[in-house]
Design a protein around this motif. Structure first.
Motif: not given
Length: 452
Positions: A434-447
């Motif tokens: 879940a944490l990995f998915g959340a961190m990846l999501t934040i990176v995608i949202y920033i991009l």
């Protein structure tokens, strides 16, 4: 007071109570009462009168009534399917097909079932879990892996395939903003809901590849067989899957008809209401045809199903009332203007995602989170020019992540029970994913934010 810093007080207090007391109902109720007190310039009697009127106004909206009725009836339908033995019949039918012969196939079974039955999260979890427990034991796969696969498909799928109570609820929150096509906004959130997409993708990767990481890789759960209820009634499998397919087909058809050929412009609340009514009638008819339950038993189970959904309906009513009064206070407008000046555009979605995640994790529920943050996220999108679906998806994804990770979440508890896994072990083994998915999501949202 409107459109000022004071308009932040009700959602702040609601969030504080939700985190402190871990009670979404109490948080929303206090938020509604405080908001109306502020609208009435701190006059207690006027504030109380406004709150009562606000609750009454919720029921003055036909769309809200449709959504509330849908939520009640889905509970009744699920209870009827379970008590009539239709769920057991579906599980037995899967066993007779003997399609599972390898570890990979055993892992894929709950993943596929969890992705298919998206009308109710608990129904999909229990069905997939009960159908898979013995297969996982036979192929020496841990129950923790089963719990992870259940939790990482059933809950995220429910917020992606929105022909269910989740979709109806979010649609009700969006209806208050008078969009020309709220269904289109809702559909638009699917492509931006990266956490849910990543969670499902990770589950399928784990099931297909057989690889696991973190504590899940070394999980050796003891087999905890759930207590038997003594109800071994087996009904025809079709009593379960025919109404579920009908629910999907009727919803899509009515969206097409009410939208004059464009589903995005169809009436979502009208469509889901008449779809669930039709499906309930079909369930009752099929149960009567196969003589699975008496009329008296069906009536009792139906009423129990309605009562089972009463807490959800209370959250719905409070959510709609809170959303309305928050708009009257201008909280969303104030926050959007503040963020437009103080917060870089590319950080808005990540911040909204994180706030939703913390709220849902602390309270164990995402629905109260949606009620507080969607009325704030929509005006922010309108003021900043960011797509409304983008920021609403950030709220939905953050809520699902928090709900998905929280040890007090009902979905986390149900996944543990349905898989026969120790609850603490399920939380421990799922959290890294879940944490990995959340961190990846934040990176995608920033991009994505940088592209605007």
């Amino acid at each position: 007071m409107q459109d000022s810093a004071l308009s932040l007080l009700p959602p702040f207090v609601a969030i504080l109570i939700a985190v402190w007391r871990r009670n979404a109902l109490m948080a929303l109720l206090v938020g509604v009462l405080l908001s109306h007190l502020m609208v009435a310039n701190w006059q207690p009697l006027s504030g109380a009168s406004g709150a009562i009127s606000g609750f009454a106004d919720v029921f003055s909206s036909t769309g809200n009534v449709y959504i509330i009725c849908f939520s009640l009836l889905i509970g009744a339908m699920v209870k009827l399917l379970s008590e009539a033995g239709a769920v057991n019949g579906f599980i037995e039918h899967l066993a007779k097909l003997k399609l599972v012969k390898t570890k990979r196939q055993a892992s894929m079974l709950p993943t596929l079932i969890g992705s298919s039955i998206f009308t109710d999260t608990n129904l999909s979890m229990f069905t997939a879990g009960m159908a898979s427990q013995q297969l996982f034991d036979r192929h020496k796969l841990s129950r923790a892996r089963l719990a992870y696969l259940l939790d990482s498909t059933c809950a995220p799928i429910s917020i992606l395939f929105l022909i269910n109570g989740w979709g109806a609820y979010v649609l009700g929150l969006l209806d208050g903003f008078s969009f020309d096509d709220p269904v289109s906004v809702l559909i638009g959130t699917i492509g931006y809901n990266f956490y849910a997409i990543i969670a499902v993708a990770l589950a399928y990767y784990t099931a297909y590849s057989g690889k696991a990481f973190g504590p899940l890789a070394s999980a050796t759960s003891l087999v905890n067989t759930p207590n038997e209820s003594g109800d071994t009634k087996i009904g025809p499998a079709r009593v379960m899957w025919v109404p579920l397919i009908a629910l999907l087909a009727i919803t899509l058809t009515l969206l097409f008809i009410t939208g004059d050929g464009d589903m995005r412009r169809g009436s979502g609340s009208f469509s889901v209401f008449w779809a669930i009514v039709s499906s309930c009638v079909l369930v009752i008819g099929m149960i009567s045809y196969y003589r699975l339950l008496s009329v008296q038993a069906m009536a009792k189970i139906f009423v129990n199903g309605l009562w089972y959904m009463a807490p959800v309906v209370m959250i719905l009513v409070l959510s709609f009332a809170f959303g309305d009064v928050i708009k009257a206070l201008g909280t969303g407008t104030y926050v959007s203007e503040l963020m437009q000046v103080e917060v870089p555009l590319f950080l808005i979605a990540p911040i909204i995602f994180l706030v939703a995640a913390v709220m849902a994790f602390a309270t164990g529920t995402s629905w109260g989170t949606f009620a507080i943050l969607i009325p704030i996220a929509v005006p922010i999108a309108m003021q900043t020019g960011l797509p409304v679906s983008f920021l609403v998806a950030a709220v939905l994804g953050g809520g699902i992540f928090g709900d998905h990770s929280s040890p007090i979440s009902d979905t986390t508890v149900v996944a543990s029970i349905a898989s026969g896994c120790d609850h603490y072990e399920h939380v421990k083994t799922q959290l890294p994913y879940a944490l990995f998915g959340a961190m990846l999501t934040i990176v995608i949202y920033i991009l994505i934010g940088l592209s605007f």
